[in-house]
Motif scaffolding. Structure first.
Motif, PDB file in Angstrom:
ATOM      1  N   GLY A 146      -7.316   2.305  -7.485  1.00 51.06           N
ATOM      2  CA  GLY A 146      -8.194   2.984  -6.548  1.00 51.06           C
ATOM      3  C   GLY A 146      -7.752   2.852  -5.103  1.00 51.06           C
ATOM      4  N   GLU A 147      -7.010   1.802  -4.829  1.00 47.07           N
ATOM      5  CA  GLU A 147      -6.531   1.579  -3.457  1.00 47.07           C
ATOM      6  C   GLU A 147      -5.049   1.887  -3.323  1.00 47.07           C
ATOM      7  OE1 GLU A 147      -7.571  -2.408  -2.458  1.00 47.07           O
ATOM      8  OE2 GLU A 147      -9.722  -1.995  -2.366  1.00 47.07           O
ATOM      9  N   ASN A 148      -4.433   2.398  -4.401  1.00 45.35           N
ATOM     10  CA  ASN A 148      -2.991   2.690  -4.377  1.00 45.35           C
ATOM     11  C   ASN A 148      -2.187   1.489  -3.901  1.00 45.35           C
ATOM     12  OD1 ASN A 148      -3.327   5.272  -5.364  1.00 45.35           O
ATOM     13  ND2 ASN A 148      -3.471   6.191  -3.332  1.00 45.35           N
ATOM     14  N   THR A 149      -2.516   0.338  -4.417  1.00 50.44           N
ATOM     15  CA  THR A 149      -1.916  -0.901  -3.939  1.00 50.44           C
ATOM     16  C   THR A 149      -1.392  -1.726  -5.108  1.00 50.44           C
ATOM     17  OG1 THR A 149      -3.420  -0.938  -2.044  1.00 50.44           O
ATOM     18  CG2 THR A 149      -2.318  -3.007  -2.605  1.00 50.44           C
ATOM     19  N   VAL A 150      -0.240  -2.314  -4.887  1.00 47.84           N
ATOM     20  CA  VAL A 150       0.350  -3.264  -5.829  1.00 47.84           C
ATOM     21  C   VAL A 150       0.396  -4.622  -5.141  1.00 47.84           C
ATOM     22  CG1 VAL A 150       2.431  -3.887  -7.090  1.00 47.84           C
ATOM     23  CG2 VAL A 150       1.677  -1.510  -7.041  1.00 47.84           C
ATOM     24  N   PHE A 151       0.124  -5.661  -5.908  1.00 45.40           N
ATOM     25  CA  PHE A 151       0.075  -7.015  -5.366  1.00 45.40           C
ATOM     26  C   PHE A 151       1.138  -7.899  -6.007  1.00 45.40           C
ATOM     27  CE2 PHE A 151      -3.864  -6.114  -3.302  1.00 45.40           C
ATOM     28  CZ  PHE A 151      -4.581  -5.283  -4.161  1.00 45.40           C
ATOM     29  N   LEU A 152       1.486  -8.942  -5.293  1.00 39.58           N
ATOM     30  CA  LEU A 152       2.315 -10.000  -5.865  1.00 39.58           C
ATOM     31  C   LEU A 152       1.652 -11.322  -5.505  1.00 39.58           C
ATOM     32  CD1 LEU A 152       4.938 -10.647  -7.431  1.00 39.58           C
ATOM     33  CD2 LEU A 152       6.007 -11.045  -5.201  1.00 39.58           C
ATOM     34  N   GLN A 153       1.059 -11.945  -6.497  1.00 38.09           N
ATOM     35  CA  GLN A 153       0.468 -13.272  -6.296  1.00 38.09           C
ATOM     36  C   GLN A 153       1.549 -14.313  -6.547  1.00 38.09           C
ATOM     37  OE1 GLN A 153      -2.761 -14.197  -5.374  1.00 38.09           O
ATOM     38  NE2 GLN A 153      -1.904 -16.265  -5.309  1.00 38.09           N
ATOM     39  N   MET A 154       1.779 -15.141  -5.570  1.00 41.21           N
ATOM     40  CA  MET A 154       2.833 -16.151  -5.658  1.00 41.21           C
ATOM     41  C   MET A 154       2.213 -17.526  -5.548  1.00 41.21           C
ATOM     42  SD  MET A 154       5.783 -14.359  -3.308  1.00 41.21           S
ATOM     43  CE  MET A 154       4.876 -14.588  -1.779  1.00 41.21           C
TER      44      MET A 154
ATOM     45  N   ALA B 279       0.843  -1.190   0.000  1.00 41.99           N
ATOM     46  CA  ALA B 279       0.000   0.000   0.000  1.00 41.99           C
ATOM     47  C   ALA B 279       0.879   1.242   0.000  1.00 41.99           C
ATOM     48  CB  ALA B 279      -0.909  -0.002   1.222  1.00 41.99           C
ATOM     49  N   ALA B 280       0.656   2.109  -0.983  1.00 41.47           N
ATOM     50  CA  ALA B 280       1.438   3.332  -1.104  1.00 41.47           C
ATOM     51  C   ALA B 280       0.666   4.510  -0.528  1.00 41.47           C
ATOM     52  CB  ALA B 280       1.774   3.587  -2.572  1.00 41.47           C
ATOM     53  N   SER B 281       1.419   5.491  -0.035  1.00 41.35           N
ATOM     54  CA  SER B 281       0.792   6.655   0.600  1.00 41.35           C
ATOM     55  C   SER B 281       0.370   7.715  -0.408  1.00 41.35           C
ATOM     56  CB  SER B 281       1.737   7.264   1.639  1.00 41.35           C
ATOM     57  OG  SER B 281       2.943   7.670   1.029  1.00 41.35           O
ATOM     58  N   ARG B 282       0.648   7.456  -1.681  1.00 42.43           N
ATOM     59  CA  ARG B 282       0.166   8.358  -2.729  1.00 42.43           C
ATOM     60  C   ARG B 282      -0.126   7.535  -3.974  1.00 42.43           C
ATOM     61  NH1 ARG B 282       5.923  11.377  -4.213  1.00 42.43           N
ATOM     62  NH2 ARG B 282       6.306  10.238  -6.155  1.00 42.43           N
ATOM     63  N   SER B 283      -0.682   8.159  -4.973  1.00 41.94           N
ATOM     64  CA  SER B 283      -1.074   7.444  -6.179  1.00 41.94           C
ATOM     65  C   SER B 283       0.083   6.636  -6.766  1.00 41.94           C
ATOM     66  CB  SER B 283      -1.577   8.421  -7.235  1.00 41.94           C
ATOM     67  OG  SER B 283      -1.772   7.750  -8.471  1.00 41.94           O
ATOM     68  N   ILE B 284      -0.202   5.372  -7.077  1.00 43.64           N
ATOM     69  CA  ILE B 284       0.846   4.531  -7.662  1.00 43.64           C
ATOM     70  C   ILE B 284       1.208   5.007  -9.066  1.00 43.64           C
ATOM     71  CG2 ILE B 284       0.316   2.526  -6.244  1.00 43.64           C
ATOM     72  CD1 ILE B 284      -1.306   1.382  -8.540  1.00 43.64           C
ATOM     73  N   PHE B 285       0.362   5.806  -9.684  1.00 41.53           N
ATOM     74  CA  PHE B 285       0.664   6.334 -11.013  1.00 41.53           C
ATOM     75  C   PHE B 285       1.628   7.517 -10.946  1.00 41.53           C
ATOM     76  CE2 PHE B 285      -1.913   3.584 -13.387  1.00 41.53           C
ATOM     77  CZ  PHE B 285      -3.054   3.327 -12.650  1.00 41.53           C
ATOM     78  N   SER B 286       1.964   7.961  -9.726  1.00 43.22           N
ATOM     79  CA  SER B 286       2.962   9.017  -9.577  1.00 43.22           C
ATOM     80  C   SER B 286       4.380   8.483  -9.665  1.00 43.22           C
ATOM     81  CB  SER B 286       2.770   9.737  -8.241  1.00 43.22           C
ATOM     82  OG  SER B 286       3.103   8.885  -7.162  1.00 43.22           O
ATOM     83  N   PHE B 287       4.517   7.153  -9.703  1.00 42.01           N
ATOM     84  CA  PHE B 287       5.826   6.518  -9.799  1.00 42.01           C
ATOM     85  C   PHE B 287       6.083   6.059 -11.238  1.00 42.01           C
ATOM     86  CE2 PHE B 287       6.160   6.694  -5.360  1.00 42.01           C
ATOM     87  CZ  PHE B 287       5.009   6.199  -4.768  1.00 42.01           C
TER      88      PHE B 287
END
Length: 115
Positions: free
Chosen positions: A74-82, A23-31
């Motif tokens: 929408g949740e500013n979240t990146v996942f890793l499914q393993m 979970a990021a504290s700002r928009s993941i599209f800002s990176f």
């Protein structure tokens, strides 16, 4: 100050699955991109998977058939499914983000795969 908070690690048997979240504290599209790295005991930190702003994904060769990186804007979240986890996947998994010239790291989440 950007914060990245990982969750979802734990103990799993070989062949099992885990889903990590960052979970990021700002928009993941800002990176420019967000990544997952891992570091096993006594080994160097290695890149696991990357997702760029336009959604392009890349994986380390040893993981591309088992791991999937995705995001929920929408949740500013990146996942890793393993999936199909192996004992050699045991490591601390770190979330990483960069937007030139800055980079940010999470605190890491432990994944332990028992044989």
């Amino acid at each position: 100050q950007v914060q990245l908070v990982e969750s979802g690690g734990g103990l799993v048997q070989a062949g099992g699955s885990l889903r990590l979240s960052c979970a990021a504290s700002r928009s993941i599209f800002s990176f420019n991109a967000m990544d997952w790295y891992r570091q096993a005991p006594g080994k160097q930190r290695e890149l696991v998977a990357t997702i760029t702003t336009d959604g392009t994904t890349n994986y380390a060769d040893s993981m591309k058939d088992r791991f999937t990186i995705s995001r929920h804007s929408g949740e500013n979240t990146v996942f890793l499914q393993m999936n199909s986890l192996k004992p050699e996947d045991t490591a601390i998994y770190y979330c990483h983000a960069f937007t030139r010239p800055y980079q940010y790291w999470g605190q890491g989440t432990q994944v332990t795969v028992s044989s």
